[in-house]
Design an enzyme around this catalytic site. Structure first.
Site, PDB file in Angstrom:
ATOM      1  N   ASP A 112      -4.625  14.321  11.914  1.00 27.13           N
ATOM      2  CA  ASP A 112      -4.101  14.637  13.231  1.00 27.13           C
ATOM      3  C   ASP A 112      -5.196  15.260  14.099  1.00 27.13           C
ATOM      4  OD1 ASP A 112      -2.283  14.809  15.250  1.00 27.13           O
ATOM      5  OD2 ASP A 112      -0.830  16.028  14.154  1.00 27.13           O
ATOM      6  N   MET A 113      -4.966  15.260  15.403  1.00 29.04           N
ATOM      7  CA  MET A 113      -5.900  15.882  16.337  1.00 29.04           C
ATOM      8  C   MET A 113      -5.306  17.180  16.852  1.00 29.04           C
ATOM      9  SD  MET A 113      -8.893  15.669  17.568  1.00 29.04           S
ATOM     10  CE  MET A 113      -9.403  13.970  17.306  1.00 29.04           C
ATOM     11  N   ARG A 163      -4.298   6.337  16.051  1.00 27.56           N
ATOM     12  CA  ARG A 163      -2.968   6.663  16.564  1.00 27.56           C
ATOM     13  C   ARG A 163      -3.153   7.243  17.959  1.00 27.56           C
ATOM     14  NH1 ARG A 163       0.295  11.830  16.154  1.00 27.56           N
ATOM     15  NH2 ARG A 163       2.456  11.216  16.528  1.00 27.56           N
ATOM     16  N   ALA A 168      -0.499  17.263  23.353  1.00 27.14           N
ATOM     17  CA  ALA A 168       0.494  18.318  23.581  1.00 27.14           C
ATOM     18  C   ALA A 168      -0.108  19.681  23.854  1.00 27.14           C
ATOM     19  CB  ALA A 168       1.420  18.419  22.366  1.00 27.14           C
ATOM     20  N   HIS A 206       7.270   8.459  22.923  1.00 27.54           N
ATOM     21  CA  HIS A 206       8.717   8.409  23.099  1.00 27.54           C
ATOM     22  C   HIS A 206       9.081   8.033  24.530  1.00 27.54           C
ATOM     23  CE1 HIS A 206       7.702  11.572  20.104  1.00 27.54           C
ATOM     24  NE2 HIS A 206       8.554  10.884  19.380  1.00 27.54           N
ATOM     25  N   ARG A 267       5.043  26.789  18.782  1.00 27.48           N
ATOM     26  CA  ARG A 267       3.793  26.246  19.306  1.00 27.48           C
ATOM     27  C   ARG A 267       4.052  25.032  20.173  1.00 27.48           C
ATOM     28  NH1 ARG A 267       1.508  27.938  14.362  1.00 27.48           N
ATOM     29  NH2 ARG A 267       2.166  26.018  13.329  1.00 27.48           N
TER      30      ARG A 267
END
Length: 286
Positions: A112-113, A163, A168, A206, A267
């Protein structure tokens, strides 16, 4: 909050549970619906290399459980869980333990980033792993960063699956698009680049408008369903998930589990105030 029955009802929509067994049960249910999964053991920024080793062992146990249950699932990790803040070499050793297990399973790990301060270090580790274990790692690129097109081209040249998500974390305007409309436009641009030239990209969104634009581009360009997949978070836009699967496209859900659900929620909500509205809306959807 962590022990409240009310909070459990809230989090059960978006978090598989506290234990690995609960995570595996969710993966089994998803598999029955023709949906793939990725287990995400909740936690970031460990406080020592000993804690990083504990995270590594939790993920190794998850891989064993996935293999035992014969599930179409991977695992997703953050490098700060594996000790990146303390030792890059130690972090790589922990990650490689998972990569070796994934290779034996004919699978991959998803790295993940995190915030932009980790981007260079994360991509450096991803490329090192790819060089030693080709095809066993997927990277995440965040569309709201100005640098993302260059990163996508670099990773794609190396044959590394990507991906693509919007991003966020709260970032300064010097490194990221501050306006949502600009982020959306850049996402669509990068999405088409990946669909046309990338190595098995994952379209992680989404946003219904973006998903429909992806479907339009896929159909116009006659891109085969086995060249990409869609990804979403567990519990978000289940109506759209059903539609994607119903059209026989691959869909993978990120399934978080573990005791650290409260900091995970806080978070996500604190990083961007719009996430509060996003969460509330999805609680009302089927």
């Amino acid at each position: 909050m962590e022990n409240s029955s009310v909070s459990r009802r809230l989090t059960s929509r978006f978090v598989a549970g506290r234990t690995l067994d609960e995570g595996i049960r969710v993966l089994q249910d998803l598999s029955a619906q023709r949906i793939w999964g990725t287990l995400d053991f909740l936690g970031e920024n460990v406080r020592s290399l000993d804690e990083a080793a504990q995270s590594r062992d939790s993920y190794l146990a998850a891989q064993c459980a996935i293999q035992k249950a014969n599930l179409p699932a991977t695992v997703s990790l953050k490098l700060t869980q594996f000790g990146l803040d303390f030792s890059e070499d130690g972090c790589i050793q922990n990650a490689v333990a998972l990569v070796e297990r994934a290779r034996a399973m004919k699978s991959r790990i998803e790295i993940d980033m995190e915030s932009s301060e980790y981007t260079d270090r994360t991509l450096s580790i991803v490329t090192r792993i790819q060089d030693e274990f080709p095809g066993c790692v997927r990277a995440v690129i965040q569309a709201y960063l100005f640098r993302s097109e260059a990163d996508i081209r670099m990773l794609s040249e190396r044959g590394i699956p990507i991906r693509l998500c919007k991003g966020a974390y709260r970032e300064p305007p010097a490194v990221a698009f501050p306006r949502k409309s600009d982020v959306d436009a850049n996402y669509v641009k990068l999405m088409k680049l990946l669909l046309d030239e990338g190595t098995y990209p994952a379209i992680a969104s989404h946003d219904e408008n973006i998903v429909r634009e992806a479907l339009r581009h896929i159909q116009e360009q006659k891109i085969a369903p086995d060249r990409f997949e869609f990804q979403m978070l567990y519990g978000i836009r289940r109506d759209l998930q059903r539609e994607i699967v119903g059209q026989n496209y691959g869909l993978r859900l990120y399934v978080p589990y573990g005791d650290a659900w409260y900091p995970y929620f806080m978070r996500r909500l604190a990083e961007r105030p719009a996430n509060v509205v996003f969460l509330a809306r999805n609680l009302l959807r089927n």
